[in-house]
Enzyme design. Sequence first.
Site, PDB file in Angstrom:
ATOM      1  N   LYS A  52       0.843  -1.204   0.000  1.00 29.45           N
ATOM      2  CA  LYS A  52       0.000   0.000   0.000  1.00 29.45           C
ATOM      3  C   LYS A  52       0.876   1.250   0.000  1.00 29.45           C
ATOM      4  O   LYS A  52       0.598   2.215  -0.718  1.00 29.45           O
ATOM      5  CB  LYS A  52      -0.954  -0.024   1.205  1.00 29.45           C
ATOM      6  CG  LYS A  52      -2.061  -1.062   1.037  1.00 29.45           C
ATOM      7  CD  LYS A  52      -2.873  -1.322   2.302  1.00 29.45           C
ATOM      8  CE  LYS A  52      -3.816  -2.509   2.090  1.00 29.45           C
ATOM      9  NZ  LYS A  52      -4.562  -2.911   3.288  1.00 29.45           N
ATOM     10  N   GLN A  96      -5.069  -1.807   9.497  1.00 28.23           N
ATOM     11  CA  GLN A  96      -4.878  -3.124   8.889  1.00 28.23           C
ATOM     12  C   GLN A  96      -5.432  -4.218   9.814  1.00 28.23           C
ATOM     13  O   GLN A  96      -5.161  -4.237  11.005  1.00 28.23           O
ATOM     14  CB  GLN A  96      -3.380  -3.358   8.613  1.00 28.23           C
ATOM     15  CG  GLN A  96      -3.070  -4.606   7.823  1.00 28.23           C
ATOM     16  CD  GLN A  96      -3.599  -4.588   6.389  1.00 28.23           C
ATOM     17  OE1 GLN A  96      -3.752  -3.540   5.774  1.00 28.23           O
ATOM     18  NE2 GLN A  96      -3.892  -5.758   5.857  1.00 28.23           N
ATOM     19  N   ASP A 119     -11.308   2.027   3.358  1.00 31.24           N
ATOM     20  CA  ASP A 119     -11.511   0.568   3.279  1.00 31.24           C
ATOM     21  C   ASP A 119     -12.977   0.225   2.994  1.00 31.24           C
ATOM     22  O   ASP A 119     -13.283  -0.909   2.624  1.00 31.24           O
ATOM     23  CB  ASP A 119     -11.166  -0.076   4.639  1.00 31.24           C
ATOM     24  CG  ASP A 119      -9.810  -0.753   4.640  1.00 31.24           C
ATOM     25  OD1 ASP A 119      -9.363  -1.192   3.567  1.00 31.24           O
ATOM     26  OD2 ASP A 119      -9.218  -0.856   5.736  1.00 31.24           O
TER      27      ASP A 119
HETATM   28  N1  GUN Z   1      -6.642  -7.280   5.927  1.00 31.16           N
HETATM   29  C1  GUN Z   1      -6.817  -8.022   4.810  1.00 31.16           C
HETATM   30  N2  GUN Z   1      -7.378  -7.265   3.835  1.00 31.16           N
HETATM   31  C2  GUN Z   1      -7.564  -6.040   4.352  1.00 31.16           C
HETATM   32  C3  GUN Z   1      -8.092  -4.835   3.822  1.00 31.16           C
HETATM   33  O1  GUN Z   1      -8.539  -4.730   2.683  1.00 31.16           O
HETATM   34  N3  GUN Z   1      -8.092  -3.771   4.676  1.00 31.16           N
HETATM   35  C4  GUN Z   1      -7.641  -3.849   5.945  1.00 31.16           C
HETATM   36  N4  GUN Z   1      -7.708  -2.758   6.713  1.00 31.16           N
HETATM   37  N5  GUN Z   1      -7.153  -4.960   6.466  1.00 31.16           N
HETATM   38  C5  GUN Z   1      -7.109  -6.041   5.664  1.00 31.16           C
END
Ligand code: GUN
Length: 292
Positions: A52, A96, A119
């Site tokens: 990211k 996350q 998200d």
């Molecule tokens: N953990 C696995 N996929 C994601 C996601 O798309 N966003 C977040 N915040 N955590 C994750």
Amino acid sequence: MTIIDGKATATEIKKEIAAEVEARVARGEKRPHLAAVLVGHDGGSETYVAHKVKACEECGFDSTLIRREDDITETELLEIVAELNANPEIDGYIVQLPLPRHIDEQKIIMAVDPRKDVDGFHPVNVGRLSLGLPCFLSATPSGIMELLGRYNIETKGKHCVVLGRSNIVGKPVAQLMMQKSNPGNATVTVCHSATPDIREICRQGDIIIAALGQPGFVTADMVKPGAVIIDVGTTRVPDPTRKSGFRLSGDVDFENVAPLCSAITPVPGGVGPMTICSLMRNTLLAASGSVY
Ligand code: GUN
């Protein structure tokens, strides 16, 4: 048979976003700024967050990574969330997941300002999605819709079988596929662990979206010839021949299913790379205040 190239599509989209960012900057507007909160040292989460941050660089965004150890308390994490909500420099942020067991994930998600929830996990965004209102779409469903659109895959009037009912993939992608839009306008069946005839239902699917997290679950005998297969599975399976010690395995038996279908996403290189683009797109939208 078309192999849907998520990696190439993602590269294209990141270039489009970067061009939009440079146009913003040329108009005197600020660069979009994404923050990520990473708690602990889970291998998968470390990798996702690193991707990211790299994607932010590629798109010309500012990014901030906030790292905390596993022993952070729920109250401390809620304080970070409150600070991010209040910080005008931050356009959008993610916490996350998964979080350590002593932290209530839902409580954290609920504390995020929906206008910064890139998200798309907050109930306000989930509710707006189900009403067909503008919202931050969660990354994986949004990436899937983008691929279907860019590959001109006909969805109207088709039978779409979704395998899995998770809050972040199965449920939202089912909503999107049934919405009166293009892509969308499909008849949707959602299958899960308590569905008795998954094989038979899959065989009726013009489009199968597999998001179960069970490597190789979808086998050739479950697929109607000419179907479109979207494989969302990314399970790490041990592989001593790899430097990392694992490989990513999809939910579809690619080798035997691919020759049967009209289009299919590979793992890796299919849906995975698209998810980060969706996050970047949401952050750009958050910065421009154009969602709601
Ligand atoms: N953990 C696995 N996929 C994601 C996601 O798309 N966003 C977040 N915040 N955590 C994750």
